[in-house]
Design an enzyme around this catalytic site. Structure first.
Site, mmCIF file in Angstrom:
data_model
loop_
_atom_site.group_PDB
_atom_site.id
_atom_site.type_symbol
_atom_site.label_atom_id
_atom_site.label_comp_id
_atom_site.label_asym_id
_atom_site.label_seq_id
_atom_site.Cartn_x
_atom_site.Cartn_y
_atom_site.Cartn_z
ATOM 1 N N HIS A 71 0.734 -1.449 -0.181
ATOM 2 C CA HIS A 71 0.053 0.417 -0.090
ATOM 3 C C HIS A 71 0.450 1.624 -0.518
ATOM 4 O O HIS A 71 0.376 1.954 -0.863
ATOM 5 C CB HIS A 71 -0.843 -0.454 1.219
ATOM 6 C CG HIS A 71 -2.114 1.212 1.287
ATOM 7 N ND1 HIS A 71 -1.461 2.113 2.685
ATOM 8 C CD2 HIS A 71 -2.963 1.916 0.804
ATOM 9 C CE1 HIS A 71 -2.979 2.798 2.593
ATOM 10 N NE2 HIS A 71 -3.250 2.638 1.264
ATOM 11 N N GLU A 74 1.632 2.173 -3.716
ATOM 12 C CA GLU A 74 0.275 2.549 -4.072
ATOM 13 C C GLU A 74 1.323 3.751 -4.117
ATOM 14 O O GLU A 74 0.688 4.956 -5.528
ATOM 15 C CB GLU A 74 -0.704 2.215 -3.822
ATOM 16 C CG GLU A 74 -2.276 2.729 -4.292
ATOM 17 C CD GLU A 74 -2.677 2.086 -3.097
ATOM 18 O OE1 GLU A 74 -3.900 3.577 -3.268
ATOM 19 O OE2 GLU A 74 -3.544 1.007 -3.063
ATOM 20 N N HIS A 75 0.922 4.708 -2.769
ATOM 21 C CA HIS A 75 0.910 6.321 -2.467
ATOM 22 C C HIS A 75 2.117 6.947 -3.551
ATOM 23 O O HIS A 75 2.756 7.639 -3.911
ATOM 24 C CB HIS A 75 1.088 6.504 -1.230
ATOM 25 C CG HIS A 75 -0.063 6.842 -1.019
ATOM 26 N ND1 HIS A 75 -0.903 7.634 0.524
ATOM 27 C CD2 HIS A 75 -1.374 5.026 -0.325
ATOM 28 C CE1 HIS A 75 -1.845 7.096 0.733
ATOM 29 N NE2 HIS A 75 -2.087 6.020 -0.007
ATOM 30 N N GLU A 151 -4.793 8.320 6.225
ATOM 31 C CA GLU A 151 -5.965 7.646 5.930
ATOM 32 C C GLU A 151 -6.203 6.561 6.693
ATOM 33 O O GLU A 151 -7.631 5.780 6.834
ATOM 34 C CB GLU A 151 -5.149 7.295 4.673
ATOM 35 C CG GLU A 151 -6.210 6.180 3.069
ATOM 36 C CD GLU A 151 -5.357 5.562 2.419
ATOM 37 O OE1 GLU A 151 -5.567 4.789 1.391
ATOM 38 O OE2 GLU A 151 -4.344 5.460 2.383
#
Length: 453
Positions: A71, A74-75, A151
């Site tokens: 994840h 992904e950023h 997030e």
């Protein structure tokens, strides 16, 4: 019949098929030198296109010291490359009115963009630049760490998200498949640039890249654009390279041991106005041929306003506003569940009704009208979803990464039409007999459901 992907293209040639059905869409597949795969679905008359760059790695593939890395990447891939800054990436899509985003799953990661058909070269160039040439600078890792923590904090504030995430852990146990996709705050705090970069270098390779595109496009042109982008990145292009083998199990290729399924009841105390109730257990794998039956089962039990849960829990008794059935399939495991959100004092009654409706379906079966509605709902959702080029793009990726074959709309509709009432009842009974889990989230000092589900 479903079309095996091998028949849609090989390193030495490309075959075509009209597998998508009567709308005239054409699906083609090419394995590029270097092992990257390109799949396209050309849809006549569509003036937009959606492109996706997929890597068959997800949160379940992380080593213990790399939890949250998938994840994190992904950023980070939006933070810049050797050719573009983060602002350059954002401006490239804004300038053509396109949308770009990414998604991390438990078994794959995707970076995708939707643009006008004439702007597909921009989408290919920018997206593949991100995927192949991410800078992964230390300052970006440190800066994005705070964004990801925010997030995760936002997700923790969403009671529904928390309930479903903890339910997955309850069903799958403390395994990579049961853990949260985005990692925990502790995982993100502990993540180092070296660990994240090692995860990137290991999994973001030519043989592991799948590029899918659907909409107004021409297959050979897309292949040429992808080849050019990979060449600019300096990715190897050996003629004898082949795509990585399709996932058949977890990170080690082994199925989840049944001993890791704890089942039972879990109560999460939170100061909420509404309680969240989830009841279920193991489901079907993503490749199980009964997935069409499962789709009808989900529709009949809790897929719409005429479903059993909606009618019994909401319409007849007024015990909940939202109630539904859901499922998820992975390479070696699955999940099936029922959900309802209700006033905390109604949890015992709602839990009993969820279990009762599931058991009644498995015991007494369903009528032809119910079966017809369930099949119709599933069929309609499938066809209407094909109005979106993004859904078509995702379907191509699942064909390559999950199923190993492409099933067109007509073939899918035929599989749904072939589902019988006996099929649905048998599957409902099989799922009911598996270890069951019950999760209740709400303002409880103790377990509001003192007996096992």
């Amino acid at each position: 019949m479903p079309v095996p992907l091998a028949s849609l293209g090989t390193p030495s040639g490309v075959a075509e098929t009209d597998a998508a059905g009567r709308e005239g869409a054409r699906v083609r597949r090419t394995v590029l030198p270097g092992g990257a795969v390109v799949l396209t679905e050309a849809v006549p008359g569509l003036r937009s296109a959606t492109l996706g760059a997929w890597v068959g790695v997800g949160s379940r593939d992380e080593a213990d010291h790399q939890r949250g890395s998938t994840h994190f990447l992904e950023h980070l891939l939006f933070k810049g490359t050797g050719r573009r800054s983060a602002m350059d990436i954002a401006a490239a899509f804004d300038e053509v009115g396109g949308d770009a985003n990414a998604s991390t799953g438990k078994e794959n990661t995707s970076y995708y963009a939707r643009v006008l058909d004439t702007d597909l070269p921009v989408a290919v160039d920018v997206t593949l630049d991100m995927v192949t040439s991410a800078s992964l600078r230390a300052e970006d890792v440190d800066g994005e760490r705070g964004v990801i923590l925010e997030e995760l904090a936002a997700a923790e504030d969403d009671d529904d998200d928390v309930a479903h995430e903890r339910f997955s852990l309850l069903v799958h146990g403390d395994t990579p498949l049961g853990r949260p996709i985005g990692g925990t705050p502790a995982d993100i705090e502990a993540a180092t640039r070296d660990a994240v970069e090692a995860h990137y270098r290991r999994h973001y390779v030519p043989e592991g890249l799948v590029v899918t595109a659907a909409g107004g496009l021409e297959h050979d042109a897309v292949c040429a654009l992808v080849e050019q982008a990979l060449a600019r990145a300096g990715w190897p292009a050996g003629a004898d390279a082949v795509p990585l083998p399709r996932r058949t199990g977890g990170p080690a290729g082994e199925p989840l041991p049944s001993t890791l399924r704890p089942g039972g009841v879990l109560t999460l105390e939170r100061d909420t106005e509404q309680a969240h109730v989830l009841l279920g257990g193991p489901g079907l794998t993503a490749t199980d041929e009964r997935r069409w039956v499962l789709g009808v089962l989900v529709a009949v039990l809790g897929g719409g306003m005429s479903s059993r849960l909606f009618q019994e829990v909401r319409e007849r008794r007024g015990l909940a506003y939202s109630t539904y059935a859901f499922d998820a399939g992975y390479s070696d495991d699955g999940l099936f569940g029922l959900y309802a959100g209700c006033t905390p004092s109604r949890v015992p009654q709602v839990t009993e009704l969820l279990a009762e409706q599931w058991a009644l379906l498995a015991r007494d079966g369903l009528g032809e009208d119910e079966l017809r509605r369930g099949k119709g709902q599933l069929s309609g959702s499938l066809v209407l979803g094909m109005e979106d080029s993004g859904a078509r793009m995702t379907r191509l990726a699942r064909a390559e990464l999950v199923h190993g074959r492409f099933t067109g709309v007509d073939e899918s509709l035929a599989r749904i039409a072939a589902v019988t009432a006996d099929d649905v009842v048998a599957l409902a009974g099989e799922l009911l007999a598996a270890p069951r889990s019950l999760l209740v989230l709400g303002p409880f000092d103790d377990d509001p459901v003192p007996v096992a589900p």
